[in-house]
Design a protein around this motif. Structure first.
Motif, short mmCIF file in Angstrom:
data_model
loop_
_atom_site.label_atom_id
_atom_site.label_comp_id
_atom_site.label_asym_id
_atom_site.label_seq_id
_atom_site.Cartn_x
_atom_site.Cartn_y
_atom_site.Cartn_z
N ALA A 81 2.03 6.28 8.37
CA ALA A 81 0.80 5.50 8.23
C ALA A 81 -0.38 6.22 8.86
N THR A 82 -0.16 6.83 10.02
CA THR A 82 -1.23 7.59 10.68
C THR A 82 -1.64 8.78 9.84
N MET A 83 -0.64 9.47 9.26
CA MET A 83 -0.92 10.63 8.41
C MET A 83 -1.71 10.21 7.18
N ARG A 84 -1.32 9.11 6.54
CA ARG A 84 -2.02 8.65 5.34
C ARG A 84 -3.49 8.38 5.63
N THR A 85 -3.77 7.73 6.74
CA THR A 85 -5.15 7.44 7.11
C THR A 85 -5.95 8.73 7.30
N ALA A 86 -5.33 9.70 7.99
CA ALA A 86 -6.02 10.96 8.25
C ALA A 86 -6.27 11.74 6.97
N VAL A 87 -5.29 11.75 6.05
CA VAL A 87 -5.45 12.51 4.80
C VAL A 87 -6.50 11.86 3.91
N LEU A 88 -6.49 10.53 3.80
CA LEU A 88 -7.48 9.84 2.99
C LEU A 88 -8.89 10.11 3.50
#
Length: 333
Positions: A113-120
């Motif tokens: 979830a943290t990665m998804r936020t950062a990539v978006l």
């Protein structure tokens, strides 16, 4: 394509060189992907499969009288057997590695979830290919989550020459934003980005057979007045946010593209090798696009070789450490 010295078997006097066929396909089918690169396309893939760090092999084609002729740069590919020949002293081992999936669901979910936020945020909520924007787009993993940190770091070092601080598979550089239609193709190795420029310029290759898509990941409806560009061979000139420190390195797309090729062209002989572990890729690997709990047990096409290289690297590091300890003790005593 046959690869010389690619398996650790004992040579015989009659046949001192061992071969294992890796890739097979009709020239007309392979031309769809090789394009203007021609033989260079096949050579680069042979490097990535067998010797990704040093690229020491040469590509030969079968000539009359069962001899081999080294091909020239960008020579057209034909319906013939190609040999990737390594120096006599180089031996590449294919090892069968035990598969273990022991990452907890809790830690996986939080990191994903943290990665998804950062990539978006890095990609400004913009699909790399279609350039459409939406806050609901998924994070498409270049390397699957189940690979775990040590293997992901080793691939980063092997295919990108990365020498920075240790990073894990949930670092933003391992993800990109793709639309909801393109994400499943990318996650199942039916869509790859081939690096064609000195930096971040890519050509999209669609490895799915029987259906063509446009850059939106769909087919143009009948009578549609403005047809969208086809997905296959579409040029991606730069990331949505050029120059961002966390943009994926081109070598990561190089590794992902190799998985697409193996999924499409790996020979049955290679898949049946008794000393490697090869797993078919499921049609859908939801765990790599949806940030849910649990890990998919499926493997990527080159999983056995990647694990073997990692194990060999770790063994060499340990050997050097032991040698240093022995040398130190000898000096002391």
């Amino acid at each position: 394509m046959d690869v010389a010295a690619a398996v650790t078997t004992i040579p015989t006097a009659a046949d001192p060189t061992q071969y294992i066929p890796l890739l097979q396909g009709a020239a007309v089918d392979i031309d769809r992907f090789s394009g203007a690169e021609q033989s260079d396309w096949l050579l680069s893939l042979a490097h990535d499969i067998c010797d990704p760090v040093h690229s020491r092999g040469v590509l030969c084609v079968e000539a009359p009288n069962h001899t081999w002729r080294q091909i020239t740069v960008s020579e057209p590919l034909i319906d013939q057997t190609y040999l990737y020949e390594l120096p006599p002293t180089v031996v590449i081992g294919l090892s069968k590695i035990s598969l273990r999936h022991n990452k907890s669901a809790t830690s996986t979910t939080g990191a994903a979830a943290t990665m998804r936020t950062a990539v978006l945020r890095r990609d400004d909520y913009t699909c790399w290919i279609s350039r459409t924007r939406a806050t609901t787009f998924p994070n498409s993993h270049i390397c699957p989550k189940r690979m775990e940190d040590a293997q992901a770091l080793y691939i980063l070092q092997t295919f990108c020459g990365y020498q920075g601080p240790n990073v894990g598979v949930f670092h933003p550089m391992f993800g990109i934003v793709l639309s909801l239609s393109l994400d499943p193709l990318f996650d199942t190795y039916q869509l790859g980005l081939r690096n064609i420029g000195p930096s971040h310029q890519y050509r999209a290759h669609l490895f799915r057979t029987g259906e063509e898509f446009n850059i939106m990941g769909s087919s143009d409806p009948p009578g549609f007045p403005f047809p969208m560009p086809p997905l296959h061979n579409y040029i991606v000139n730069q990331p949505p946010t050029p120059g961002h420190a966390d943009n994926p390195l081109p070598g990561l797309f190089r590794w992902h593209y190799l998985q697409c090729v193996l999924r499409r062209f790996a020979t049955e002989t290679y898949r049946r090798q008794s000393n490697i572990s090869y797993h078919e890729i499921p049609l859908r690997m939801e765990d790599d696009s949806d940030d849910d709990t649990g890990d998919d047990d499926g493997d990527w096409p080159s999983a056995s070789w990647d694990r073997a290289r990692l194990a060999a690297s770790e063994a060499e590091v340990e050997k050097q450490r032991q040698s240093a300890v022995i040398a130190w003790r000898t000096e002391v005593h």
